[in-house]
Design an enzyme around this catalytic site. Structure first.
Site, mmCIF file in Angstrom:
data_model
loop_
_atom_site.group_PDB
_atom_site.id
_atom_site.type_symbol
_atom_site.label_atom_id
_atom_site.label_comp_id
_atom_site.label_asym_id
_atom_site.label_seq_id
_atom_site.Cartn_x
_atom_site.Cartn_y
_atom_site.Cartn_z
ATOM 1 N N PHE A 138 21.997 47.388 35.766
ATOM 2 C CA PHE A 138 22.617 46.116 35.415
ATOM 3 C C PHE A 138 24.118 46.237 35.206
ATOM 4 O O PHE A 138 24.852 45.267 35.407
ATOM 5 C CB PHE A 138 21.925 45.495 34.200
ATOM 6 C CG PHE A 138 20.496 45.100 34.469
ATOM 7 C CD1 PHE A 138 20.142 44.541 35.684
ATOM 8 C CD2 PHE A 138 19.508 45.314 33.524
ATOM 9 C CE1 PHE A 138 18.826 44.178 35.950
ATOM 10 C CE2 PHE A 138 18.198 44.964 33.775
ATOM 11 C CZ PHE A 138 17.849 44.388 34.996
ATOM 12 N N ASP A 139 24.606 47.402 34.812
ATOM 13 C CA ASP A 139 26.044 47.625 34.794
ATOM 14 C C ASP A 139 26.614 47.487 36.202
ATOM 15 O O ASP A 139 27.636 46.834 36.419
ATOM 16 C CB ASP A 139 26.365 49.022 34.251
ATOM 17 C CG ASP A 139 26.615 49.035 32.754
ATOM 18 O OD1 ASP A 139 27.203 48.070 32.247
ATOM 19 O OD2 ASP A 139 26.234 50.011 32.095
ATOM 20 N N VAL A 140 25.966 48.133 37.158
ATOM 21 C CA VAL A 140 26.431 48.061 38.545
ATOM 22 C C VAL A 140 26.346 46.632 39.063
ATOM 23 O O VAL A 140 27.284 46.115 39.692
ATOM 24 C CB VAL A 140 25.610 49.019 39.431
ATOM 25 C CG1 VAL A 140 25.955 48.827 40.903
ATOM 26 C CG2 VAL A 140 25.847 50.466 39.016
ATOM 27 N N ASP B 38 23.625 49.202 29.017
ATOM 28 C CA ASP B 38 22.671 48.917 30.085
ATOM 29 C C ASP B 38 21.234 49.190 29.652
ATOM 30 O O ASP B 38 20.328 48.400 29.945
ATOM 31 C CB ASP B 38 23.019 49.759 31.321
ATOM 32 C CG ASP B 38 22.157 49.434 32.519
ATOM 33 O OD1 ASP B 38 22.583 48.604 33.338
ATOM 34 O OD2 ASP B 38 21.056 49.998 32.642
ATOM 35 N N GLY C 287 29.058 44.533 37.583
ATOM 36 C CA GLY C 287 30.326 44.837 38.235
ATOM 37 C C GLY C 287 30.460 44.115 39.565
ATOM 38 O O GLY C 287 31.522 43.574 39.897
#
Length: 379
Positions: free
Chosen positions: A170-172, A142, A175
């Site tokens: 950006f990971d969240v 991220d 997801g």
């Protein structure tokens, strides 16, 4: 296997071959909605098990935050007998989610082509950093995506260095995009009977998620820059000092600005041609700011918060995360759930008939291994 869940995804089996954040966050949300999630881990376990401090007992709170409503089984893909079980799980799954490097599962016969050949209905979601073309070989962290996407160029004081966001944003986001893609594919499968390959990557999610800033580039030819807490298109839309600290005020239209001025005891500001419209206030923010601050500094944040909120002007103090949880609790949002006695944050999706459920705490490594291996070994 196990106790069936309830909810809109009850009966959906998710084979979770992901680790760290984007994938586990996505599979947790699916589990909250009733899916049966089998978390496949290497003998060393998910990396986030060891990301500490902070901890609850001796378990990483990072891991605890994104792994409820799952069962854990250790399957070493380099071991032939474990690989047979992994392939069997993929063959039975309605959904498979993985975030190996693109092509990394092909050597094990667990890539989309191999899994879908045996399981025609599988919805197979792949999460990567930079997609499967020119960026296939790049590792997807991220922080790196925050840097290369441009987000860090927007974050921080105008004259200071760029900063990362306080979370792996950006990971969240990726997801969430994975969940959206999976749900869309499951809906389509209900009619066609056939699954498909869902692909999401951090960089594409970043460019989509920067919304007005990326639109400024692609539609307007304008490259945005760091403005601290200021907004490029709105004012006031930032922290402003009150008597005892800063208060964030967001007056997003002319009507809200007029209400703000009335509460501040300065109705004449809303009629001033320099500040009458959104574009005027944005252009003349340096003239308007001290006029607002002079009034805000006469009273405490809590007083302004009550009075401005009462007339529909959005505002709030800059809280700690703990104070944010307390506020949500005070507002009746019941933000904390505790499956198995392990506190975590409630799924934010409210459904009137098929609410999210919290059946299982985050599992210990291979906690359900015997049960799952026995189930997969059945003829």
């Amino acid at each position: 296997m196990g106790t069936p869940g309830s909810g809109p995804l009850a009966g959906v089996l998710v084979a979770d071959f992901s680790r760290v954040l984007a994938g586990p966050y996505a599979t947790m949300l699916l589990g909250d909605l009733g899916a049966e999630v089998v978390k496949v881990e290497s003998p060393g376990g998910d990396d986030t098990r060891n990301w500490m401090p902070p901890v609850r007992g001796d378990v990483s709170t990072y891991y605890l935050g994104i792994n409820r409503n799952k069962r854990s089984v250790v399957l070493d893909l380099k071991d032939e007998s474990d690989l047979v079980l992994a392939r069997e799980l993929a063959a039975r799954a309605d959904v498979m989610i993985e975030n190996f490097k693109p092509g990394g599962l092909a050597r094990y016969g667990l890539d989309y082509a191999a899994v879908s050949a045996r399981n025609r209905g599988v919805v197979y979601a792949s999460i990567s950093g930079f997609g499967t073309a020119g960026g296939a070989g790049l590792p997807g962290y991220d922080l790196i995506v925050q840097a290369v996407s441009g987000l860090m160029s927007l974050t921080g004081d105008p004259g200071g260095p760029p900063y990362r966001a306080g979370i792996s944003v950006f990971d969240v986001m990726t997801g969430l995009h994975a969940v959206s893609g999976v749900l869309a594919a499951l809906y389509e499968r209900a009619g066609s009977g056939v699954g498909q390959h869902v692909e999401v990557n951090l960089l594409s999610s970043a460019l989509s998620g920067m919304v007005n800033h990326s639109s400024a580039v692609v539609a307007g030819g304008v490259v945005p820059y760091r403005m601290g807490n200021a907004h490029p298109s709105l004012f006031p839309y930032e922290p402003l000092p009150a008597k005892d600290g800063e208060l964030v005020i967001a007056a997003g239209n002319d009507g809200q600005f007029r209400k703000l001025c009335d509460v501040l005891g300065a109705p004449e500001l809303a009629d001033d041609p320099r500040f009458a419209r959104t574009a005027d206030r944005t252009a003349n923010r340096e003239e308007l700011r001290p006029l607002l601050v002079a009034r805000l500094e006469s009273r405490d944040r809590a007083e302004w918060f009550r009075e401005l909120s009462a007339v529909g002007v959005s505002c709030g103090p800059i809280n700690t995360v703990g104070e944010g949880v307390e506020l949500a609790t005070d507002l009746g949002l019941e933000p904390v759930v505790s499956p198995g006695g392990v506190p975590s944050v409630r799924n934010p999706i409210g459904l009137s008939r098929t609410a999210a459920s919290y059946r299982l705490p985050p599992p210990g490594l291979d906690e359900h291994g015997d049960e799952i291996r026995a189930w997969l070994g059945e003829a």
